[in-house]
Design a protein around this motif. Structure first.
Motif, PDB file in Angstrom:
ATOM      1  N   UNK B  55      58.604  32.686  62.854  1.00 45.58           N
ATOM      2  CA  UNK B  55      57.943  33.055  64.101  1.00 45.58           C
ATOM      3  C   UNK B  55      56.730  32.151  64.236  1.00 45.58           C
ATOM      4  N   UNK B  86      55.834  33.497  69.478  1.00 46.42           N
ATOM      5  CA  UNK B  86      57.155  33.120  69.977  1.00 46.42           C
ATOM      6  C   UNK B  86      58.155  32.951  68.847  1.00 46.42           C
ATOM      7  N   UNK B  87      59.416  33.240  69.180  1.00 43.51           N
ATOM      8  CA  UNK B  87      60.499  32.951  68.259  1.00 43.51           C
ATOM      9  C   UNK B  87      61.783  32.761  69.029  1.00 43.51           C
ATOM     10  N   UNK B  88      62.578  31.795  68.639  1.00 39.74           N
ATOM     11  CA  UNK B  88      63.882  31.630  69.268  1.00 39.74           C
ATOM     12  C   UNK B  88      64.806  32.745  68.817  1.00 39.74           C
ATOM     13  N   UNK B  89      65.790  33.025  69.636  1.00 38.97           N
ATOM     14  CA  UNK B  89      66.672  34.137  69.310  1.00 38.97           C
ATOM     15  C   UNK B  89      68.121  33.693  69.238  1.00 38.97           C
ATOM     16  N   UNK B  90      68.319  32.558  68.591  1.00 42.79           N
ATOM     17  CA  UNK B  90      69.676  32.185  68.256  1.00 42.79           C
ATOM     18  C   UNK B  90      70.573  31.821  69.422  1.00 42.79           C
ATOM     19  N   UNK B 112      60.089  34.543  58.635  1.00 43.13           N
ATOM     20  CA  UNK B 112      60.507  35.827  59.205  1.00 43.13           C
ATOM     21  C   UNK B 112      60.706  36.913  58.157  1.00 43.13           C
ATOM     22  N   UNK B 116      58.677  40.392  57.936  1.00 45.04           N
ATOM     23  CA  UNK B 116      59.356  41.683  57.991  1.00 45.04           C
ATOM     24  C   UNK B 116      58.937  42.564  56.812  1.00 45.04           C
ATOM     25  N   UNK B 120      56.926  46.137  57.027  1.00 44.03           N
ATOM     26  CA  UNK B 120      57.459  47.375  56.481  1.00 44.03           C
ATOM     27  C   UNK B 120      56.407  48.144  55.690  1.00 44.03           C
ATOM     28  N   UNK B 127      52.401  47.036  64.137  1.00 42.34           N
ATOM     29  CA  UNK B 127      51.941  47.230  65.509  1.00 42.34           C
ATOM     30  C   UNK B 127      51.517  45.918  66.139  1.00 42.34           C
ATOM     31  N   UNK B 134      56.126  41.950  72.403  1.00 43.30           N
ATOM     32  CA  UNK B 134      56.105  42.451  73.763  1.00 43.30           C
ATOM     33  C   UNK B 134      55.469  41.439  74.709  1.00 43.30           C
ATOM     34  N   UNK B 136      55.554  38.224  74.347  1.00 39.57           N
ATOM     35  CA  UNK B 136      56.560  37.180  74.550  1.00 39.57           C
ATOM     36  C   UNK B 136      57.619  37.640  75.534  1.00 39.57           C
ATOM     37  N   UNK B 137      58.009  38.901  75.411  1.00 42.63           N
ATOM     38  CA  UNK B 137      58.991  39.477  76.320  1.00 42.63           C
ATOM     39  C   UNK B 137      58.455  39.471  77.755  1.00 42.63           C
ATOM     40  N   UNK B 138      57.197  39.795  77.882  1.00 42.00           N
ATOM     41  CA  UNK B 138      56.580  39.819  79.211  1.00 42.00           C
ATOM     42  C   UNK B 138      56.576  38.433  79.836  1.00 42.00           C
TER      43      UNK B 138
END
Lengths: 237, 237
Positions: B55, B86-90, B112, B116, B120, B127, B134, B136-138
DNA sequence: CGAGCCGTTGAGTTCATTCAAACAGGGTGG
DNA sequence: CCACCCTGTTTGAATGAACTCAACGGCTCG
């Protein structure tokens, strides 16, 4: 508009979550939080007023998440098939909503706060959520790539390939589109007429064949995918 | 291409993570995982080969995440300013990468797996990560909305408004674009010439003013934003 | 100074859109 | 059963917009 589900939320939503938080030994699962919603074609699942309160996940059927721009145009942000997860991310100034695309669509609505609380206490749930968010991110990026295509034929071709990867289809490349031409148009930012023309064009080129408006058969997937590079169409035609 | 940072990864990456996992009492923070990368304008931060391993988060400067489509066109998926994640999603079948857009760009690369693992064990980190995802999604959804616009003038106008919200700008609406015309073109899926024409067009309409190619002043933000509805331009001109 | 990159402007072509009409299918009611 | 309506789809003609190809000016850097 969306009042139908709010009572359910008030009854079984946050309250239930707060209650159960005190018993971490109780295995709380995602489905316990879900507010189930059943809708027929064209019916609103959720509207603009509470769009940042929930996450959504399609269980059966399909749904479309869209934004109505000031000019009146509708841009579909995501097409949701079973197991797909989605949430708006606070684009202000627009009306946005989620509609059912086919009859008997079943969508699970998860209250965000409760989902967050659950994820904090259960890392398996957290993993599941982040995997679903990643899926939404992936669809988002792929739509950007489709919208970035230059011609309508490329957009429609790329759309068909992507859809084929997501819906059930036999080995022969036969699939049934979940969407109308209007939905495809609003998804690809094209006019309906252009979508229709692109489909007949692809048919004439031998890349697909149509058996009724919704029944598509992919005859040449590579050709659809790499139409970008194709100056070969001038030679071939 | 991207070999320059791999030694750093091998030296301080997963190994360090595995070592520290046994001491959960040590407050591990996001920055401990970061592999810092410094790049000048146009230099590659990461390439196609290891794009699903990390990421990325811009610390200073700015970067562009792009995909090169089979036809050779470059589609910029995201423009990263400081604090953006940002991260690419394959997306398979494409060459994708991340470049610096300005000199002295500093990007943190997070492995990554390690991220993760950290998330955990530390819900505060989890958070923070989900907030960044979120974000990045926006940006992704907003780019879809921009690409869904019909005319080049609307696209460029919406781009300027969005950029204004993200970069430092004074109250008078003056801002400095981080990008060249070529980057804007690849971001908006337009040709460079069209971007240039749209900018001069917006200038003639009195919505913006240009003091050099990069220095833009927004004179009428609402006008830029709601150009969609504008059939008023026919009357006004 | 020349080379190279960036930005702008012009001319012609291609392509998507708009407006319009026609067609097919599903439903209802006469 | 047929007429009718309504929605969805397709096709045509003309307009408008973006693209390509091309040229030019400005700027930086060696």
């Amino acid at each position: 508009m969306t009042g139908a589900i709010r009572p359910i939320h008030a009854r079984g939503g946050h309250h239930l979550v707060q209650q159960r938080r005190n018993y971490p030994h109780v295995a709380r699962r995602l489905e316990d939080l879900a507010i189930p919603v059943f809708r027929n074609r064209g019916e609103e699942i959720h509207g603009s007023d509470c769009s940042d309160v929930y996450w959504y996940r399609v269980l059966s059927g399909s749904a479309r998440c869209y934004v109505v721009l000031p000019g009146g145009r509708r841009q579909i942000l995501d097409l949701l098939l079973p197991d797909d997860f989605f949430g708006f991310t606070g684009d202000e100034g627009h009306f946005y909503g989620i509609d059912a695309v086919v009859d008997n669509t079943n969508v699970a609505c998860y209250p965000r706060e409760a989902l967050q609380t659950l994820a904090d206490s259960d890392s398996a749930v957290a993993h599941e959520i982040s995997a679903m968010v990643l899926g939404a991110m992936s669809r988002s990026q792929q739509l950007i790539l489709i919208l970035g295509r230059t011609t309508a034929r490329e957009k429609v071709g790329a759309f068909l390939v992507k859809i084929m990867q997501r819906v059930v289809n036999d080995d022969a490349g036969r699939l049934v589109l979940p969407t109308s031409r209007y939905d495809i148009a609003d998804y690809l930012a094209l006019s309906v007429e252009t979508v229709s023309r692109a489909l007949t064009d692809l048919t004439h080129r031998g890349l697909i064949s149509l058996a009724g408006p919704r029944r598509v058969r992919i005859l040449n997937r590579c050709g659809l995918d790499e139409q970008l590079t194709s100056d070969s169409d001038r030679q071939g035609d």
